[in-house]
Design an enzyme around this catalytic site. Structure first.
Site, mmCIF file in Angstrom:
data_model
loop_
_atom_site.group_PDB
_atom_site.id
_atom_site.type_symbol
_atom_site.label_atom_id
_atom_site.label_comp_id
_atom_site.label_asym_id
_atom_site.label_seq_id
_atom_site.Cartn_x
_atom_site.Cartn_y
_atom_site.Cartn_z
ATOM 1 N N GLU A 96 0.836 -1.198 0.000
ATOM 2 C CA GLU A 96 0.000 0.000 0.000
ATOM 3 C C GLU A 96 0.874 1.252 0.000
ATOM 4 O O GLU A 96 1.891 1.309 0.681
ATOM 5 C CB GLU A 96 -0.885 0.039 1.248
ATOM 6 C CG GLU A 96 -1.955 -1.018 1.231
ATOM 7 C CD GLU A 96 -2.755 -1.059 2.527
ATOM 8 O OE1 GLU A 96 -2.732 -0.069 3.287
ATOM 9 O OE2 GLU A 96 -3.396 -2.092 2.761
ATOM 10 N N CYS A 117 2.865 8.442 1.733
ATOM 11 C CA CYS A 117 3.299 7.452 2.730
ATOM 12 C C CYS A 117 3.676 6.164 1.981
ATOM 13 O O CYS A 117 2.854 5.585 1.271
ATOM 14 C CB CYS A 117 2.138 7.214 3.692
ATOM 15 S SG CYS A 117 2.476 5.922 4.875
ATOM 16 N N CYS A 124 5.148 -7.351 7.839
ATOM 17 C CA CYS A 124 6.098 -6.869 8.845
ATOM 18 C C CYS A 124 6.330 -7.979 9.865
ATOM 19 O O CYS A 124 5.415 -8.729 10.202
ATOM 20 C CB CYS A 124 5.538 -5.632 9.543
ATOM 21 S SG CYS A 124 6.695 -4.918 10.738
ATOM 22 N N CYS A 128 3.607 -6.123 16.344
ATOM 23 C CA CYS A 128 2.832 -5.243 17.234
ATOM 24 C C CYS A 128 1.377 -5.725 17.197
ATOM 25 O O CYS A 128 0.826 -5.937 16.115
ATOM 26 C CB CYS A 128 2.928 -3.788 16.780
ATOM 27 S SG CYS A 128 4.629 -3.232 16.621
ATOM 28 N N CYS A 131 -1.612 -4.009 14.984
ATOM 29 C CA CYS A 131 -1.315 -3.531 13.636
ATOM 30 C C CYS A 131 -1.690 -4.542 12.555
ATOM 31 O O CYS A 131 -1.314 -5.718 12.641
ATOM 32 C CB CYS A 131 0.171 -3.204 13.547
ATOM 33 S SG CYS A 131 0.681 -2.673 11.921
ATOM 34 N N GLY A 181 5.457 -2.338 6.943
ATOM 35 C CA GLY A 181 6.825 -2.766 7.217
ATOM 36 C C GLY A 181 7.562 -1.889 8.197
ATOM 37 O O GLY A 181 7.165 -0.772 8.509
ATOM 38 N N GLU A 182 8.654 -2.439 8.711
ATOM 39 C CA GLU A 182 9.517 -1.719 9.649
ATOM 40 C C GLU A 182 10.721 -1.233 8.842
ATOM 41 O O GLU A 182 11.583 -2.028 8.462
ATOM 42 C CB GLU A 182 9.928 -2.661 10.783
ATOM 43 C CG GLU A 182 11.054 -2.181 11.654
ATOM 44 C CD GLU A 182 10.894 -0.743 12.141
ATOM 45 O OE1 GLU A 182 9.866 -0.407 12.739
ATOM 46 O OE2 GLU A 182 11.812 0.059 11.900
ATOM 47 N N SER A 213 9.658 6.469 10.095
ATOM 48 C CA SER A 213 9.035 6.055 11.350
ATOM 49 C C SER A 213 9.554 4.668 11.724
ATOM 50 O O SER A 213 9.673 3.786 10.875
ATOM 51 C CB SER A 213 7.520 6.007 11.141
ATOM 52 O OG SER A 213 6.887 5.479 12.282
ATOM 53 N N SER A 236 7.524 5.169 16.954
ATOM 54 C CA SER A 236 6.230 4.627 17.373
ATOM 55 C C SER A 236 6.376 4.201 18.821
ATOM 56 O O SER A 236 6.885 3.119 19.097
ATOM 57 C CB SER A 236 5.866 3.410 16.504
ATOM 58 O OG SER A 236 5.575 3.850 15.213
ATOM 59 N N LEU A 237 5.928 5.064 19.722
ATOM 60 C CA LEU A 237 6.149 4.784 21.143
ATOM 61 C C LEU A 237 5.006 3.930 21.694
ATOM 62 O O LEU A 237 5.208 2.820 22.160
ATOM 63 C CB LEU A 237 6.298 6.104 21.910
ATOM 64 C CG LEU A 237 6.937 5.989 23.279
ATOM 65 C CD1 LEU A 237 8.388 5.541 23.182
ATOM 66 C CD2 LEU A 237 6.853 7.319 24.028
ATOM 67 N N HIS A 238 3.812 4.472 21.653
ATOM 68 C CA HIS A 238 2.564 3.742 21.975
ATOM 69 C C HIS A 238 2.469 3.191 23.389
ATOM 70 O O HIS A 238 1.473 2.562 23.748
ATOM 71 C CB HIS A 238 2.288 2.604 20.979
ATOM 72 C CG HIS A 238 2.371 3.002 19.541
ATOM 73 N ND1 HIS A 238 2.087 4.264 19.089
ATOM 74 C CD2 HIS A 238 2.714 2.298 18.438
ATOM 75 C CE1 HIS A 238 2.256 4.315 17.777
ATOM 76 N NE2 HIS A 238 2.643 3.149 17.354
ATOM 77 N N ASN A 312 -7.229 3.253 14.737
ATOM 78 C CA ASN A 312 -8.139 2.839 13.660
ATOM 79 C C ASN A 312 -8.447 1.361 13.833
ATOM 80 O O ASN A 312 -7.515 0.546 13.868
ATOM 81 C CB ASN A 312 -7.461 3.012 12.289
ATOM 82 C CG ASN A 312 -7.536 4.440 11.809
ATOM 83 O OD1 ASN A 312 -8.593 5.078 11.852
ATOM 84 N ND2 ASN A 312 -6.411 4.958 11.360
ATOM 85 N N CYS A 355 -3.389 1.241 7.926
ATOM 86 C CA CYS A 355 -2.472 0.764 6.907
ATOM 87 C C CYS A 355 -2.338 -0.755 6.993
ATOM 88 O O CYS A 355 -2.274 -1.317 8.072
ATOM 89 C CB CYS A 355 -1.125 1.423 7.121
ATOM 90 S SG CYS A 355 -0.308 1.665 5.582
HETATM 91 N N1 SAH Z 1 6.740 0.084 11.188
HETATM 92 C C1 SAH Z 1 6.916 1.459 11.361
HETATM 93 C C2 SAH Z 1 6.235 2.287 10.283
HETATM 94 C C3 SAH Z 1 4.917 1.819 9.801
HETATM 95 S S1 SAH Z 1 3.563 1.914 10.917
HETATM 96 C C4 SAH Z 1 6.476 1.891 12.721
HETATM 97 O O1 SAH Z 1 5.881 1.096 13.426
HETATM 98 O O2 SAH Z 1 6.771 3.024 13.086
HETATM 99 C C5 SAH Z 1 3.122 3.618 10.889
HETATM 100 C C6 SAH Z 1 2.391 4.072 12.143
HETATM 101 O O3 SAH Z 1 1.030 3.605 12.141
HETATM 102 C C7 SAH Z 1 3.015 3.537 13.400
HETATM 103 O O4 SAH Z 1 3.105 4.527 14.374
HETATM 104 C C8 SAH Z 1 2.045 2.453 13.782
HETATM 105 O O5 SAH Z 1 2.169 2.118 15.110
HETATM 106 C C9 SAH Z 1 0.729 3.076 13.415
HETATM 107 N N2 SAH Z 1 -0.391 2.152 13.352
HETATM 108 C C10 SAH Z 1 -0.372 0.831 13.107
HETATM 109 N N3 SAH Z 1 -1.621 0.305 13.167
HETATM 110 C C11 SAH Z 1 -2.452 1.332 13.453
HETATM 111 C C12 SAH Z 1 -3.864 1.449 13.641
HETATM 112 N N4 SAH Z 1 -4.654 0.397 13.531
HETATM 113 N N5 SAH Z 1 -4.386 2.675 13.925
HETATM 114 C C13 SAH Z 1 -3.579 3.760 14.023
HETATM 115 N N6 SAH Z 1 -2.237 3.726 13.837
HETATM 116 C C14 SAH Z 1 -1.683 2.522 13.561
HETATM 117 FE FE1 SF4 Z 2 5.373 -3.415 11.923
HETATM 118 FE FE2 SF4 Z 2 5.078 -0.785 12.462
HETATM 119 FE FE3 SF4 Z 2 2.959 -2.443 12.340
HETATM 120 FE FE4 SF4 Z 2 4.655 -2.659 14.368
HETATM 121 S S1 SF4 Z 2 3.363 -0.875 13.890
HETATM 122 S S2 SF4 Z 2 3.806 -4.400 13.176
HETATM 123 S S3 SF4 Z 2 6.593 -2.214 13.376
HETATM 124 S S4 SF4 Z 2 4.302 -1.915 10.651
#
Ligand code: SAH
Ligand code: SF4
Length: 375
Positions: A96, A117, A124, A128, A131, A181-182, A213, A236-238, A312, A355
């Protein structure tokens, strides 16, 4: 882990590498620049368009290079603000790429600020729990050529929206490496792609307009700090404590906050610019007021910007975004400490907004379709 295509993507070549390949063919030194001009400056979509190249050379190029190592499968538009492109690679993998428009006051949508983006992997491996991109694991890394081609694909689409004069080729404001992806797990190919995108013979995207990111691969953050090109960094701290972060992001086991935070500090000290901390708000998981207080302290310590993203929903996963009141209460704790904070208010909450979902759903549909008995 990469796919080896029959033809080499032209978008993966640098001016030097292409010059060398053409030199071996007995071509003059200026040819590579001519070809890359056709690709990036004039946006030629076929070899035939490259009229100042001799025909035998065009035939050799066509037999050697792939002009576009991916094709558009689907474009999901949302309220003229987001375009989500589902792209198919040569091995039928799906990725995507998203165009996000931020309309400016008083001007039409064609003048909105545009952010692209891009993805760096098919799937990936980071796992997480919230995701969609990682749900089915990692299929493979993208090559530099496939990463660059995503941006060109967006340019082609946007060119078609502008009046057709060749002088009015579309441009964009920012590039974020936040798709599937990471990025840090595919570091070398990503860096090569960014160098091609940045080069004056390429698309000329300034490094300051590029944000990478990462979920927190510490050694790669330190490596990026040493790169001369000053890309922007988002983490991506979360989770603002190890207990919370570890529950939702397995990467925290190898790189807990005590390792991550000094690496981020090293990056911002080296490059002298604000890092962004991304923090998805997930109901009942990381949206408590003590989490907000801890996040405030981390952001203050790092002089970082905080981007709060209401979660999301992902089909098949139980997580939800908190209520608006809860989101605001969380943000208020940061605002009260004068932390630079944005609370995303995007509309794209509908199914597939997160995404990775569009790809996942299409792959499932394909599996179902291929499992159907022939009629
Ligand atoms: N892998 C990298 C970059 C891709 S993810 C990373 O984790 O930083 C891009 C961002 O979208 C990250 O901050 C990720 O945590 C966030 N993300 C993933 N799933 C999501 C969701 N369902 N709703 C909102 N943000 C999300
Ligand atoms: Fe991979 Fe980023 Fe999704 Fe974590 S948030 S699974 S690192 S794409």
């Amino acid at each position: 882990m990469q796919f080896t295509p029959t033809l080499t993507p032209l978008t993966g070549e640098t001016l030097d590498s292409l010059t060398e390949k053409l030199r071996v063919q007995g071509e003059p030194l200026f040819r590579a620049k001519q070809i890359l001009d056709w690709l990036y400056k004039k946006r030629a979509r076929t070899w035939e368009e490259m009229t100042n190249l001799p025909k035998p050379l065009r035939a050799w190029l066509a037999a050697t290079f792939d002009l576009a190592p991916l094709s558009l499968v689907l474009n999901r538009q949302s309220e003229d603000v987001t375009d989500k492109l589902l792209l198919e690679l040569r091995d039928a993998s799906l990725i995507e790429t998203v165009i996000i428009r931020a309309p400016q006051e008083g001007v039409g949508v064609e003048h909105s600020r545009k952010t692209i983006c891009i993805s760096t992997q098919v799937g990936c491996a980071m796992g997480c729990v919230f995701c969609a991109s990682g749900l089915a694991g990692l299929k493979r890394d993208l090559s530099a050529g496939e990463i660059v081609a995503q941006v060109l694909q967006v340019c082609y689409r946007e060119d078609a929206r502008t009046p057709r004069a060749r002088t009015e080729l579309a441009s964009f404001d920012n590039l974020v490496v936040m798709g599937l992806g990471e990025p840090r797990a595919n570091y070398d190919e990503l860096l090569l792609a960014l160098k091609i995108l940045n080069a004056d013979w390429g698309l000329g995207v300034g490094a300051r307009r590029v944000t990478i990111s990462t979920s927190g691969l510490v050694p790669k953050i330190l490596r990026l700090a040493d790169e001369d090109l000053g890309f922007r960094l988002a983490i991506s701290l979360h989770g603002a404590t190890d207990v919370v972060r570890e529950k939702i992001m397995p990467v925290n086991k190898a790189y807990p906050l005590a390792k991550l935070i000094p690496a981020v500090r090293a990056f911002s000290e080296k490059h002298g610019r604000m890092v962004t901390l991304e923090f998805i708000l997930i109901d009942g998981i990381n949206d408590s007021l003590p989490q907000a207080e801890k996040l405030r302290d981390i952001a203050r310590d790092l002089h970082a910007h905080v981007n709060l993203i209401p979660y999301n929903t992902v089909a098949g996963l139980p997580w939800k975004r908190p209520s608006l009141t809860r989101q605001e209460r969380f943000a208020d704790i940061l605002r009260a400490a004068r932390i630079s904070v944005t609370l995303r208010r995007e509309k794209g909450h509908e199914i597939d907004a997160a995404c990775g979902q569009l790809r996942l759903r299409t792959e499932k549909e394909r599996e179902v379709a291929s499992a159907q008995p022939p009629v």
